[in-house]
Write a protein that holds these residues in place. Structure first.
Motif, PDB file in Angstrom:
ATOM      1  N   UNK A   7       9.746   9.506  -7.701  1.00 61.48           N
ATOM      2  CA  UNK A   7       9.756  10.970  -7.635  1.00 61.48           C
ATOM      3  C   UNK A   7       8.360  11.572  -7.603  1.00 61.48           C
ATOM      4  N   UNK A   8       7.336  10.734  -7.751  1.00 57.57           N
ATOM      5  CA  UNK A   8       5.989  11.284  -7.722  1.00 57.57           C
ATOM      6  C   UNK A   8       4.939  10.202  -7.609  1.00 57.57           C
ATOM      7  N   UNK A   9       3.793  10.604  -7.072  1.00 59.22           N
ATOM      8  CA  UNK A   9       2.646   9.702  -6.950  1.00 59.22           C
ATOM      9  C   UNK A   9       1.400  10.559  -6.839  1.00 59.22           C
ATOM     10  N   UNK A  10       0.294   9.979  -7.195  1.00 57.37           N
ATOM     11  CA  UNK A  10      -0.987  10.652  -7.056  1.00 57.37           C
ATOM     12  C   UNK A  10      -1.288  10.782  -5.566  1.00 57.37           C
ATOM     13  N   UNK A  11      -1.562  12.007  -5.098  1.00 58.60           N
ATOM     14  CA  UNK A  11      -1.831  12.244  -3.666  1.00 58.60           C
ATOM     15  C   UNK A  11      -3.023  11.428  -3.185  1.00 58.60           C
ATOM     16  N   UNK A  12      -4.013  11.255  -4.038  1.00 57.27           N
ATOM     17  CA  UNK A  12      -5.181  10.450  -3.654  1.00 57.27           C
ATOM     18  C   UNK A  12      -4.774   9.000  -3.417  1.00 57.27           C
TER      19      UNK A  12
ATOM     20  N   UNK B  19      -3.941   4.867   0.513  1.00 55.03           N
ATOM     21  CA  UNK B  19      -3.029   3.722   0.654  1.00 55.03           C
ATOM     22  C   UNK B  19      -3.301   2.682  -0.443  1.00 55.03           C
ATOM     23  N   UNK B  20      -3.328   3.169  -1.677  1.00 57.61           N
ATOM     24  CA  UNK B  20      -3.623   2.309  -2.826  1.00 57.61           C
ATOM     25  C   UNK B  20      -2.606   1.185  -2.942  1.00 57.61           C
ATOM     26  N   UNK B  21      -3.104  -0.020  -3.127  1.00 53.65           N
ATOM     27  CA  UNK B  21      -2.245  -1.194  -3.303  1.00 53.65           C
ATOM     28  C   UNK B  21      -1.782  -1.250  -4.748  1.00 53.65           C
ATOM     29  N   UNK B  22      -0.504  -1.541  -4.939  1.00 51.99           N
ATOM     30  CA  UNK B  22       0.119  -1.615  -6.262  1.00 51.99           C
ATOM     31  C   UNK B  22      -0.124  -0.339  -7.070  1.00 51.99           C
ATOM     32  N   UNK B  23       0.101   0.801  -6.455  1.00 53.02           N
ATOM     33  CA  UNK B  23      -0.114   2.085  -7.123  1.00 53.02           C
ATOM     34  C   UNK B  23       0.905   2.288  -8.235  1.00 53.02           C
ATOM     35  N   UNK B  24       0.498   3.011  -9.265  1.00 51.10           N
ATOM     36  CA  UNK B  24       1.418   3.442 -10.311  1.00 51.10           C
ATOM     37  C   UNK B  24       2.061   4.734  -9.810  1.00 51.10           C
ATOM     38  N   UNK B  25       3.384   4.800  -9.880  1.00 53.43           N
ATOM     39  CA  UNK B  25       4.141   5.949  -9.400  1.00 53.43           C
ATOM     40  C   UNK B  25       5.076   6.422 -10.503  1.00 53.43           C
TER      41      UNK B  25
ATOM     42  N   UNK C 131       0.856  -1.182   0.000  1.00 47.34           N
ATOM     43  CA  UNK C 131       0.000   0.000   0.000  1.00 47.34           C
ATOM     44  C   UNK C 131       0.896   1.237   0.000  1.00 47.34           C
ATOM     45  N   UNK C 132       0.679   2.118  -0.962  1.00 42.92           N
ATOM     46  CA  UNK C 132       1.491   3.326  -1.116  1.00 42.92           C
ATOM     47  C   UNK C 132       1.383   4.228   0.113  1.00 42.92           C
ATOM     48  N   UNK C 133       2.544   4.700   0.587  1.00 42.96           N
ATOM     49  CA  UNK C 133       2.604   5.658   1.686  1.00 42.96           C
ATOM     50  C   UNK C 133       3.531   6.795   1.279  1.00 42.96           C
ATOM     51  N   UNK C 134       3.422   7.919   1.939  1.00 45.79           N
ATOM     52  CA  UNK C 134       4.212   9.089   1.577  1.00 45.79           C
ATOM     53  C   UNK C 134       5.717   8.826   1.695  1.00 45.79           C
ATOM     54  N   UNK C 135       6.114   7.957   2.597  1.00 43.81           N
ATOM     55  CA  UNK C 135       7.534   7.640   2.781  1.00 43.81           C
ATOM     56  C   UNK C 135       8.139   6.945   1.550  1.00 43.81           C
ATOM     57  N   UNK C 136       7.304   6.459   0.639  1.00 46.67           N
ATOM     58  CA  UNK C 136       7.826   5.851  -0.583  1.00 46.67           C
ATOM     59  C   UNK C 136       8.417   6.891  -1.537  1.00 46.67           C
ATOM     60  N   UNK C 137       7.990   8.147  -1.397  1.00 45.99           N
ATOM     61  CA  UNK C 137       8.509   9.200  -2.271  1.00 45.99           C
ATOM     62  C   UNK C 137       9.982   9.466  -1.985  1.00 45.99           C
TER      63      UNK C 137
END
Length: 162
Positions: free
Chosen positions: A133-138, A143-149, A98-104
């Motif tokens: 370097x970036x991700x959709x804030x939503x 906490x989107x699983x397998x988010x595209x970044x 699940x995507x978290x801000x710390x992944x940036x």
């Protein structure tokens, strides 16, 4: 449990550059290659070869089309240097990251699922070649699983620097 095939977003790396067009480069396919569009390519004695998982050197770019399987066939690719790519962020070991801000702004390894789709491996910060370097804030908020970044290749992994 290692990732077999990504459950969603399984289509490798794709160049993203809304401000301008992205030029395609051309090279020659190494013998016996098998890769998908979106695979990471490396240099190999004058030819392009699939980089494989955890590759940290000699990266040239990302395949713009699948391998032909023909030795020295012309293949188009997007240069890794100075381009931004969209990629799935997943955890090879635990799956369903699940995507978290710390992944940036964190460096990750590139991994390949059993179907040949590349993704950034959230669980590997040792064999790194990509920085998020970036991700959709939503996606972060949900906490989107397998988010595209959005990711760039680390300079010290590129062919011109290794």
């Amino acid at each position: 449990m290692a990732v077999g095939t990504l459950s969603s977003n399984a289509f490798g790396l794709h160049a993203i550059n809304p401000a301008m067009s992205i030029p395609l480069m051309e090279g020659y396919e190494k013998a016996s290659q098998s890769f998908k569009d979106g695979a990471i390519l490396k240099r190999d004695t004058g030819t392009l070869a699939v980089a494989g998982a955890d590759n940290t050197a000699d990266i040239v770019g990302v395949a713009a089309a699948p391998a032909s399987g023909v030795t020295n066939a012309k293949r188009q690719f997007v240069l890794a240097y100075n381009n931004v790519f969209e990629v799935t962020l997943e955890d090879e070991t635990n799956t369903n990251h699940a995507l978290v801000i710390a992944n940036l702004y964190t460096d990750y390894a590139a991994q390949v699922d059993s179907s040949g789709n590349y993704y950034a491996d959230e669980n590997d910060t040792t064999n790194t070649c990509l920085m998020i370097i970036g991700a959709n804030k939503a996606d972060i908020d949900a906490a989107t699983v397998r988010a595209r970044v959005l990711a760039v290749f680390l300079t010290d992994t590129l062919a011109q620097n290794t």
